[in-house]
Write an enzyme that holds these catalytic residues in place. Structure first.
Site, PDB file in Angstrom:
ATOM      1  N   GLY A  10       0.654  -1.270  -0.020  1.00  0.00           N
ATOM      2  CA  GLY A  10       0.025  -0.043   0.001  1.00  0.00           C
ATOM      3  C   GLY A  10       0.797   1.138  -0.107  1.00  0.00           C
ATOM      4  N   ASN A  33      -3.158  -8.314   0.932  1.00  0.00           N
ATOM      5  CA  ASN A  33      -4.156  -9.200   0.177  1.00  0.00           C
ATOM      6  C   ASN A  33      -4.443  -8.417  -1.213  1.00  0.00           C
ATOM      7  N   ASP A  59      -4.614 -12.377   3.787  1.00  0.00           N
ATOM      8  CA  ASP A  59      -5.636 -11.541   4.327  1.00  0.00           C
ATOM      9  C   ASP A  59      -5.676 -11.582   5.863  1.00  0.00           C
ATOM     10  N   SER A 125      -4.286   7.320  13.573  1.00  0.00           N
ATOM     11  CA  SER A 125      -4.854   8.497  12.940  1.00  0.00           C
ATOM     12  C   SER A 125      -5.289   9.779  13.498  1.00  0.00           C
ATOM     13  N   TYR A 150     -14.631   4.419  10.492  1.00  0.00           N
ATOM     14  CA  TYR A 150     -13.186   4.428  10.302  1.00  0.00           C
ATOM     15  C   TYR A 150     -12.378   5.040  11.625  1.00  0.00           C
ATOM     16  N   LYS A 154     -10.064   3.155  14.619  1.00  0.00           N
ATOM     17  CA  LYS A 154      -8.723   3.543  15.036  1.00  0.00           C
ATOM     18  C   LYS A 154      -8.755   3.726  16.723  1.00  0.00           C
ATOM     19  N   PHE A 179      -1.204  12.479  10.674  1.00  0.00           N
ATOM     20  CA  PHE A 179      -2.199  13.642  10.394  1.00  0.00           C
ATOM     21  C   PHE A 179      -2.508  13.345   8.759  1.00  0.00           C
ATOM     22  N   ASN A 199     -10.061   9.416  -1.784  1.00  0.00           N
ATOM     23  CA  ASN A 199     -10.882  10.445  -1.196  1.00  0.00           C
ATOM     24  C   ASN A 199     -10.193  11.616  -0.579  1.00  0.00           C
ATOM     25  N   ASN A 200      -8.686  11.254  -0.821  1.00  0.00           N
ATOM     26  CA  ASN A 200      -7.850  12.224  -0.259  1.00  0.00           C
ATOM     27  C   ASN A 200      -7.553  13.665  -1.039  1.00  0.00           C
ATOM     28  N   VAL A 218     -13.950  22.454  -3.770  1.00  0.00           N
ATOM     29  CA  VAL A 218     -13.339  22.909  -2.458  1.00  0.00           C
ATOM     30  C   VAL A 218     -14.377  22.912  -1.378  1.00  0.00           C
ATOM     31  N   GLY A 296     -19.072  16.333   8.539  1.00  0.00           N
ATOM     32  CA  GLY A 296     -18.219  15.832   9.200  1.00  0.00           C
ATOM     33  C   GLY A 296     -16.842  16.284   9.253  1.00  0.00           C
TER      34      GLY A 296
HETATM   35  P1  NAD Z   1      -3.585   1.770   1.626  1.00  0.00           P
HETATM   36  O1  NAD Z   1      -4.766   1.456   1.382  1.00  0.00           O
HETATM   37  O2  NAD Z   1      -2.688   2.574   0.500  1.00  0.00           O
HETATM   38  O3  NAD Z   1      -2.747   0.604   2.303  1.00  0.00           O
HETATM   39  C1  NAD Z   1      -3.113  -0.367   2.972  1.00  0.00           C
HETATM   40  C2  NAD Z   1      -2.831  -1.896   2.455  1.00  0.00           C
HETATM   41  O4  NAD Z   1      -3.492  -2.722   3.387  1.00  0.00           O
HETATM   42  C3  NAD Z   1      -3.245  -2.162   1.102  1.00  0.00           C
HETATM   43  O5  NAD Z   1      -2.253  -2.519   0.230  1.00  0.00           O
HETATM   44  C4  NAD Z   1      -4.332  -3.052   1.237  1.00  0.00           C
HETATM   45  O6  NAD Z   1      -4.465  -3.982   0.052  1.00  0.00           O
HETATM   46  C5  NAD Z   1      -3.964  -3.681   2.459  1.00  0.00           C
HETATM   47  N1  NAD Z   1      -5.058  -4.484   3.284  1.00  0.00           N
HETATM   48  C6  NAD Z   1      -6.204  -3.862   3.552  1.00  0.00           C
HETATM   49  N2  NAD Z   1      -6.776  -4.684   4.127  1.00  0.00           N
HETATM   50  C7  NAD Z   1      -6.068  -6.021   4.428  1.00  0.00           C
HETATM   51  C8  NAD Z   1      -6.302  -7.245   4.861  1.00  0.00           C
HETATM   52  N3  NAD Z   1      -7.324  -7.590   5.390  1.00  0.00           N
HETATM   53  N4  NAD Z   1      -5.189  -8.310   4.670  1.00  0.00           N
HETATM   54  C9  NAD Z   1      -4.198  -7.882   4.114  1.00  0.00           C
HETATM   55  N5  NAD Z   1      -3.994  -6.513   3.597  1.00  0.00           N
HETATM   56  C10 NAD Z   1      -4.781  -5.812   3.740  1.00  0.00           C
HETATM   57  O7  NAD Z   1      -3.526   2.648   3.045  1.00  0.00           O
HETATM   58  P2  NAD Z   1      -2.302   3.729   3.550  1.00  0.00           P
HETATM   59  O8  NAD Z   1      -2.555   5.098   2.959  1.00  0.00           O
HETATM   60  O9  NAD Z   1      -0.784   3.123   3.134  1.00  0.00           O
HETATM   61  O10 NAD Z   1      -2.410   3.492   5.023  1.00  0.00           O
HETATM   62  C11 NAD Z   1      -1.880   2.564   5.824  1.00  0.00           C
HETATM   63  C12 NAD Z   1      -2.427   2.949   7.478  1.00  0.00           C
HETATM   64  O11 NAD Z   1      -2.262   4.087   7.723  1.00  0.00           O
HETATM   65  C13 NAD Z   1      -3.861   2.369   7.451  1.00  0.00           C
HETATM   66  O12 NAD Z   1      -3.998   1.672   8.760  1.00  0.00           O
HETATM   67  C14 NAD Z   1      -4.503   3.740   7.591  1.00  0.00           C
HETATM   68  O13 NAD Z   1      -5.662   3.589   8.080  1.00  0.00           O
HETATM   69  C15 NAD Z   1      -3.433   4.633   8.312  1.00  0.00           C
HETATM   70  N6  NAD Z   1      -3.659   6.045   8.124  1.00  0.00           N
HETATM   71  C16 NAD Z   1      -3.512   6.386   6.707  1.00  0.00           C
HETATM   72  C17 NAD Z   1      -3.316   7.699   6.548  1.00  0.00           C
HETATM   73  C18 NAD Z   1      -3.517   8.441   5.159  1.00  0.00           C
HETATM   74  O14 NAD Z   1      -4.224   9.353   4.927  1.00  0.00           O
HETATM   75  N7  NAD Z   1      -3.129   7.653   4.138  1.00  0.00           N
HETATM   76  C19 NAD Z   1      -3.731   8.599   7.681  1.00  0.00           C
HETATM   77  C20 NAD Z   1      -3.628   8.024   8.872  1.00  0.00           C
HETATM   78  C21 NAD Z   1      -3.611   6.942   9.010  1.00  0.00           C
HETATM   79  C1  WQD Z   2      -8.612  17.163   3.466  1.00  0.00           C
HETATM   80  C2  WQD Z   2      -9.139  18.628   3.177  1.00  0.00           C
HETATM   81  C3  WQD Z   2     -11.424  18.345   2.829  1.00  0.00           C
HETATM   82  C4  WQD Z   2     -11.527  16.626  -1.064  1.00  0.00           C
HETATM   83  C5  WQD Z   2      -8.928  11.960   6.254  1.00  0.00           C
HETATM   84  C6  WQD Z   2      -9.100  11.191   7.423  1.00  0.00           C
HETATM   85  C7  WQD Z   2      -8.120  11.102   8.486  1.00  0.00           C
HETATM   86  C8  WQD Z   2      -6.977  10.750   7.515  1.00  0.00           C
HETATM   87  C9  WQD Z   2      -6.452  11.720   6.588  1.00  0.00           C
HETATM   88  C10 WQD Z   2      -6.750   8.269   7.478  1.00  0.00           C
HETATM   89  C11 WQD Z   2     -10.380  18.873   3.854  1.00  0.00           C
HETATM   90  C12 WQD Z   2     -10.751  19.002   1.716  1.00  0.00           C
HETATM   91  C13 WQD Z   2     -10.991  17.131   0.205  1.00  0.00           C
HETATM   92  C14 WQD Z   2     -12.241  17.462  -2.018  1.00  0.00           C
HETATM   93  C15 WQD Z   2     -11.843  19.086  -0.693  1.00  0.00           C
HETATM   94  N1  WQD Z   2      -6.767   9.598   7.248  1.00  0.00           N
HETATM   95  N2  WQD Z   2     -11.284  18.559   0.377  1.00  0.00           N
HETATM   96  N3  WQD Z   2     -12.152  18.820  -1.587  1.00  0.00           N
HETATM   97  O1  WQD Z   2     -10.719  14.587   5.833  1.00  0.00           O
HETATM   98  O2  WQD Z   2      -8.689  15.744   6.858  1.00  0.00           O
HETATM   99  O3  WQD Z   2      -8.949  13.519   6.633  1.00  0.00           O
HETATM  100  O4  WQD Z   2      -7.631  11.499   5.542  1.00  0.00           O
HETATM  101  O5  WQD Z   2      -6.606   8.108   8.824  1.00  0.00           O
HETATM  102  O6  WQD Z   2      -8.189  10.453   9.353  1.00  0.00           O
HETATM  103  O7  WQD Z   2     -10.155  11.445   8.089  1.00  0.00           O
HETATM  104  O8  WQD Z   2      -8.401  14.495   4.272  1.00  0.00           O
HETATM  105  O9  WQD Z   2      -8.105  14.553   2.097  1.00  0.00           O
HETATM  106  O10 WQD Z   2     -10.218  14.108   2.625  1.00  0.00           O
HETATM  107  O11 WQD Z   2      -9.420  16.146   3.018  1.00  0.00           O
HETATM  108  O12 WQD Z   2     -11.977  20.353  -0.209  1.00  0.00           O
HETATM  109  O13 WQD Z   2     -12.563  16.907  -3.211  1.00  0.00           O
HETATM  110  O14 WQD Z   2      -9.443  18.698   1.882  1.00  0.00           O
HETATM  111  O15 WQD Z   2     -12.673  19.186   3.300  1.00  0.00           O
HETATM  112  O16 WQD Z   2     -10.559  19.839   4.511  1.00  0.00           O
HETATM  113  P1  WQD Z   2      -9.301  14.590   6.103  1.00  0.00           P
HETATM  114  P2  WQD Z   2      -8.840  14.914   3.095  1.00  0.00           P
END
Ligand code: NAD
Ligand code: WQD
Length: 336
Positions: A10, A33, A59, A125, A150, A154, A179, A199-200, A218, A296
């Site tokens: 990932g 997986n 998995d 997170s 979600y 966490k 963050f 979604n980010n 935005v 949210g």
């Molecule tokens: P990602 O989706 O790119 O990576 C997660 C990986 O886990 C993927 O390769 C997926 O195939 C694998 N996976 C999911 N469910 C599985 C399962 N049941 N068995 C085996 N593999 C599985 O996500 P990421 O951005 O790399 O995030 C990594 C971690 O960090 C996650 O726990 C996420 O919640 C956390 N996190 C991410 C962010 C972010 O914005 N990217 C922010 C805060 C926390």
């Molecule tokens: C960032 C900013 C949106 C999309 C989420 C999770 C958090 C962590 C990070 C996993 C916000 C704005 C977004 C768009 C926009 N992930 N935005 N137009 O919501 O801060 O956090 O990802 O743990 O737990 O909640 O991240 O990237 O979705 O949004 O204006 O099309 O961008 O409103 O202010 P968020 P995000």
């Protein structure tokens, strides 16, 4: 030292494997997986580093498969990324979210305990803080109201690990609260957004710029911030990855056997500032509209990262410009 990275194919996992290789960790294992990634990412890691990863298609919901993995391989520490990270998806399919994020964690910890593997880094997170009253948030800021399954998954993960550590004193856990990770490896070979349904913010901007989406909306311009759009603490994925390498050292000196550490830059950036920086880095105008608030969304959140600086001897080195320019390079490579 033998390290298992779950979710290593990932986004954050693949960048962390590269940093572990750079720091000359010899025996690296990954399980995934490929629900939200591709197995070929390991080839890309090899292309960047010249090193092969021992990888397995497992998995985490399959307890017996994980136990069997630990029976066959000697592991010292686990970095646990594997989870479902999409907030909107967690609202639509909460059971899948809890099965992966909570059920998968339980299976992993049980298998580790049986095989006497005692060190775990958990991906937490900033969403556990909900809508904080005081800024910046530090590790003593209490859990807020979870805005999604979600975020709750966490919070549950952290609670489970803390409870487990209370009765298993030889088990050590570091929960790293990320963050807003963004950006990609400077090679442009790996990055965020394999699923084509990110979604980010930053991958959505890059997909809009490359023409995969018509425009970016935005979400809200009437917040009490400097330009009316939301403020977040965006942190480069390579800085996040490097913090995991430092956290492995921290296992040797941590006093409580359960600890939490924020991973942020300590700086807040607005959505409109991210867009401006992206336009500068890409040299093109982004098609965006000013829209309504997203349900949210927290208005402003950024980290107090002094604990990470003190305990991990880590600091974020890369800038917003580094994040958007590498994300842009990665997105262009994907479409090439
Ligand atoms: P990602 O989706 O790119 O990576 C997660 C990986 O886990 C993927 O390769 C997926 O195939 C694998 N996976 C999911 N469910 C599985 C399962 N049941 N068995 C085996 N593999 C599985 O996500 P990421 O951005 O790399 O995030 C990594 C971690 O960090 C996650 O726990 C996420 O919640 C956390 N996190 C991410 C962010 C972010 O914005 N990217 C922010 C805060 C926390
Ligand atoms: C960032 C900013 C949106 C999309 C989420 C999770 C958090 C962590 C990070 C996993 C916000 C704005 C977004 C768009 C926009 N992930 N935005 N137009 O919501 O801060 O956090 O990802 O743990 O737990 O909640 O991240 O990237 O979705 O949004 O204006 O099309 O961008 O409103 O202010 P968020 P995000």
């Amino acid at each position: 030292m033998n390290i298992l990275v779950t979710g290593g194919a990932g986004y954050i996992g693949s960048h962390t494997l590269i940093e572990l290789i750079d720091r000359e960790f010899e025996n690296l294992f990954s399980i995934d997986n490929y629900l939200n990634s591709e197995e070929s990412n390991y080839d890309k890691i090899e292309k960047i580093t010249g090193r092969k990863i021992n990888y397995f298609n497992i998995d985490l919901k399959d307890k017996e498969a994980i136990k069997s993995f630990f029976n066959k391989n000697t592991i010292d520490s686990v970095i646990h990324f594997a989870a479902l990270k999409s907030v909107p998806e967690s609202i639509d399919i909460p059971i899948e979210c809890y099965q992966n994020n909570v059920g998968g964690l339980l299976n992993l910890v049980e298998a580790m305990q049986e095989s006497n593997v005692n060190q775990l880094i958990f991906s937490s997170s900033c969403s556990i803080y909900g809508n904080p009253e005081k800024l910046p948030v530090n590790e003593n800021t209490p859990f807020g109201k979870a805005e999604s399954p979600y975020a709750r998954s966490k919070q549950m993960g952290e609670n489970i690990l803390e409870d487990f550590c209370k009765v298993n004193k030889n088990f050590k856990v570091i929960s790293l609260r990320y963050f807003n990770p963004a950006g990609a490896h400077k090679s442009g070979f790996i990055g965020e957004g394999y699923t084509k349904r990110p979604n980010n913010l930053v991958p959505l901007i890059a997909q809009t710029a490359v023409g995969l989406r018509d425009k970016l909306t935005v979400f809200g311009t009437d917040y009490s911030t400097k330009d009316g759009s939301c403020v977040r603490d965006y942190i480069h994925v390579v800085d996040v990855a490097q913090a995991h390498v430092k956290a492995l050292d921290y296992f040797n000196k941590m006093k409580p056997n359960y600890d939490v550490i924020n991973l942020g830059t300590g700086n807040g950036t607005t959505v409109l500032e991210i867009i401006k920086s992206f336009e500068k880095a890409s040299g093109q105008k982004l098609n965006y509209e000013l829209g309504k608030r997203r349900a949210g969304d927290v208005e402003t959140i950024y980290a107090d990262n002094s604990k990470a600086k003190k305990e991990l001897h880590w600091d974020a080195k890369l800038t917003i410009y580094d994040m958007v320019s590498t994300a842009w390079k990665w997105q262009q490579n994907m479409e090439a």
